[in-house]
Design an enzyme around this catalytic site. Structure first.
Site, PDB file in Angstrom:
ATOM      1  N   LYS A 126       0.848  -1.200   0.000  1.00 32.14           N
ATOM      2  CA  LYS A 126       0.000   0.000   0.000  1.00 32.14           C
ATOM      3  C   LYS A 126       0.883   1.250   0.000  1.00 32.14           C
ATOM      4  O   LYS A 126       1.893   1.310   0.704  1.00 32.14           O
ATOM      5  CB  LYS A 126      -0.901  -0.026   1.231  1.00 32.14           C
ATOM      6  CG  LYS A 126      -1.903   1.112   1.308  1.00 32.14           C
ATOM      7  CD  LYS A 126      -2.765   0.978   2.554  1.00 32.14           C
ATOM      8  CE  LYS A 126      -3.804   2.077   2.662  1.00 32.14           C
ATOM      9  NZ  LYS A 126      -4.623   1.937   3.891  1.00 32.14           N
ATOM     10  N   SER A 157      -9.549   1.958   3.186  1.00 36.40           N
ATOM     11  CA  SER A 157      -8.681   2.644   2.252  1.00 36.40           C
ATOM     12  C   SER A 157      -7.690   1.743   1.512  1.00 36.40           C
ATOM     13  O   SER A 157      -7.143   2.156   0.490  1.00 36.40           O
ATOM     14  CB  SER A 157      -7.910   3.726   2.998  1.00 36.40           C
ATOM     15  OG  SER A 157      -7.010   3.144   3.922  1.00 36.40           O
ATOM     16  N   SER A 198      -9.562  -0.274   7.444  1.00 37.58           N
ATOM     17  CA  SER A 198      -9.034  -0.135   6.087  1.00 37.58           C
ATOM     18  C   SER A 198      -8.352  -1.367   5.500  1.00 37.58           C
ATOM     19  O   SER A 198      -8.030  -1.368   4.311  1.00 37.58           O
ATOM     20  CB  SER A 198      -8.051   1.038   6.022  1.00 37.58           C
ATOM     21  OG  SER A 198      -8.751   2.255   5.942  1.00 37.58           O
TER      22      SER A 198
END
Lengths: 95, 490
Positions: free
Chosen positions: B85, B160, B184
């Site tokens: 990420k 996210s 997330s």
């Protein structure tokens, strides 16, 4: 808990954010709605409840105080939009 | 051999060790798939092909040595292509946190979690898309455009860590690192039909993680099953002297053999089955609880009475911490700068023009909650109610071993569904926020599909540092069911 436009402008200035007039109006409405949702927290009796700042037990661990290399200046400056020698360059703070 | 990207992480490890395939071949297969499918998914913000291929060749040399001398230790993820990420720093490679304010930033160091995964032999394919600074539940808040759900590209992948979830679901990588501040990792795992682990707060070092809410942020991982997740978690977990909030407790090996669920007490909190939950989600989660009971577990109704307060508590504490953390983006040390007359004007212009709407909202909310005159009513009160939410879990874990509940009230929603209504978006997080506030771990995994063939996720929460128990319970479920083996129509 409705915010006024002046309050929105004041918070934006504290947060160092330039907002357009359209953003000021929209954030005023949205932030007011969020704060209204949060207002229910005031109903909870927390007189005898301690705050939780971290879920970890409070402690102050010590490590051996050994010198080790830090970030070299050229690497620390590599991402800066403006540099001067080994320094970050910024607009004048004092005239 | 069939398409290499169809292999599970564990099968890929076995194929690498037997010499049936090479890390370079696996890496090329993933890069090819990224090239073919990422224009549809937009899971990646940057593909680090050159780095990946050099890591793959190094892994192949180590694998060749290992085959000559199988007595050598073989790192857990040796030669396995993964994604990271984009809120985790990777030295010398673009790292933006999904924000225009970090466009062009190349960090001088690598996050501990990424460094440890690479040290375990993993090959880093690239950086995955995220809501800006991990603030969001749909990846629509990325400054570089949304990610699309592999099961239905008109829908969000969750967020996210939506890029990581879509990359794992789309088989663009074998596993991915994500982060979980309010759900997330777990919510995108649920929306994309993959398995995602949010470890306990402090279990994985936050060094090199671009900070959002420092008392809540956790580095976690996503993969296609608990069995594939276990070696990744094992690689990244553990104390790091560079993060004083990383705990020193030893990490037990997450071995998944010999699991016996007999007598396990599975708490089912009534507060998580509320009005407004999609009926198919409730039905699938309850069915999954029945599967656990069929394996010897005992379902126990429990109460987590302060659950409905988690949302207001979280949306005061996380923005307050964010407003402090994001003060560093000032156009001086990194990122682009909007030149203006004087320092104050430069701050206002740079931050006003480069932060997206949600980030600005949260900075303002946090600034307000921390400001003189409002601190006690908002921030301090939220911290006290946080204590009550944490106590709910402590009470529950005196009665049960694990807690079973939905991950999100619905399956993946259409892109743009929440338009410009931040509160509606925040409500997506109601079932994931409590674990972050309490610091306890959670694992999300697929337990069925809705009528539109969108994956439904379920969550298990466990006591502090119980990641091994979560992985084992999830593995037991996945040994008895096949939901995690379903593939999106790509």
């Amino acid at each position: 808990m409705a915010l006024t436009l002046d309050e929105v402008r004041h918070i934006a200035r504290l947060a160092r954010l330039r907002l357009s007039p359209e953003e000021e109006a929209r954030f005023r409405q949205q932030l007011s709605a969020i704060l209204e949702h949060a207002a229910r927290l005031a109903q909870i009796d927390t007189a005898s409840i301690p705050p939780t700042a971290t879920v970890l037990p409070l402690r102050a661990p010590l490590r051996p105080d050994q010198p080790r290399p830090g970030l070299p200046a050229d690497q620390a400056l590599a991402n800066a939009p403006a540099v001067d020698g080994t320094m970050f360059r910024i607009p004048p703070v004092f005239e | 051999m069939a398409d290499l990207t169809d292999l599970s992480l564990l099968d890929a490890c076995a194929a690498l060790r037997s010499g049936e395939t090479s890390s370079e071949a696996l890496t090329l297969a993933c890069l090819e798939r990224i090239e073919r499918l990422d224009p549809t998914l937009h899971a990646f913000l940057a593909v680090t092909a050159e780095l990946a291929l050099s890591q793959a060749r190094a892994a192949d040399l180590r694998l060749a040595e290992w085959r000559r001398d199988p007595g050598l230790p073989a790192p857990a993820a040796l030669g396995i292509p993964v994604a990271v990420k984009d809120v985790l720093c990777l030295a010398g490679e673009p790292t933006t946190a999904g924000s225009r304010i970090l466009e062009g930033f190349r960090p001088p160091y690598t996050a501990t979690s990424v460094r440890r995964l690479a040290a375990a032999g993993a090959v880093v394919l690239g950086k995955t898309n995220t809501d800006e600074f991990a603030m969001g539940s749909s990846t629509e808040n990325s400054g570089f455009g949304p990610t699309y759900n592999p099961w239905d590209p008109t829908r969000v992948p969750g967020g996210s860590s939506g890029g990581s979830a879509a990359a794992v679901a789309g088989r663009l990588c074998f596993a991915a690192l994500g982060t979980d501040t309010g759900g997330s990792v777990r919510q995108p795992a649920a929306f994309c039909g993959v398995t995602g682990l949010k470890p306990s707060y402090g279990r994985v070092s936050r060094y090199g993680l671009i900070a959002f809410g420092s008392s809540l942020d956790c580095v976690g991982a996503l993969a296609r099953s608990a069995a594939d997740l276990a070696p990744v978690f094992q690689a990244i977990a553990g104390h790091d002297p560079l993060d004083s909030t990383s705990v020193t407790d030893p990490v037990a090996p997450a071995d998944l053999d010999g699991i016996d669920l007999n007598g396990m007490r599975l708490g089912v909190p009534e507060e998580y089955f509320i009005e407004g939950i999609q009926p198919e989600v409730e039905a699938a989660v309850r069915q999954a609880v029945d599967v656990f009971c069929g394996m010897g577990a005992k379902a126990v109704p429990i109460r987590l009475p302060h659950t409905d307060l988690a949302l207001p508590v979280y949306y005061l504490i996380a923005p307050a911490e964010a407003s402090a953390n994001l003060a560093r983006y000032d156009g001086i040390r990194f990122g682009p700068r909007r030149a203006a007359e004087g320092l104050m004007e430069q701050y206002l212009e740079t931050r006003g023009s480069l932060f997206g709407a949600e980030v600005k909202r949260r900075i303002m909310l946090g600034t307000y909650a921390l400001s003189a005159g409002y601190y006690d009513a908002y921030y301090a009160q939220a911290q006290k109610v946080r204590t009550l939410i944490k106590a709910d879990f402590e009470t529950a874990f005196r009665q049960v071993d694990l807690i079973a509940c939905p991950v999100a009230p619905t399956t993946a929603f259409p892109i743009g569904a929440h338009g410009d209504d931040p509160l509606a978006m925040y409500l997506e997080d109601v079932f994931t926020l409590p674990a972050n506030l309490a610091g306890v771990p959670g694992i999300a995994f697929p337990v069925g599909f809705d009528g539109k063939r969108l994956p439904i996720g379920m969550q298990l929460n466990g006591p502090y540092l119980s990641e091994r128990a979560l992985l084992r319970a999830c593995h037991a479920y996945q040994s008895a069911t096949a939901w995690h083996t379903e593939r999106p129509p790509l």
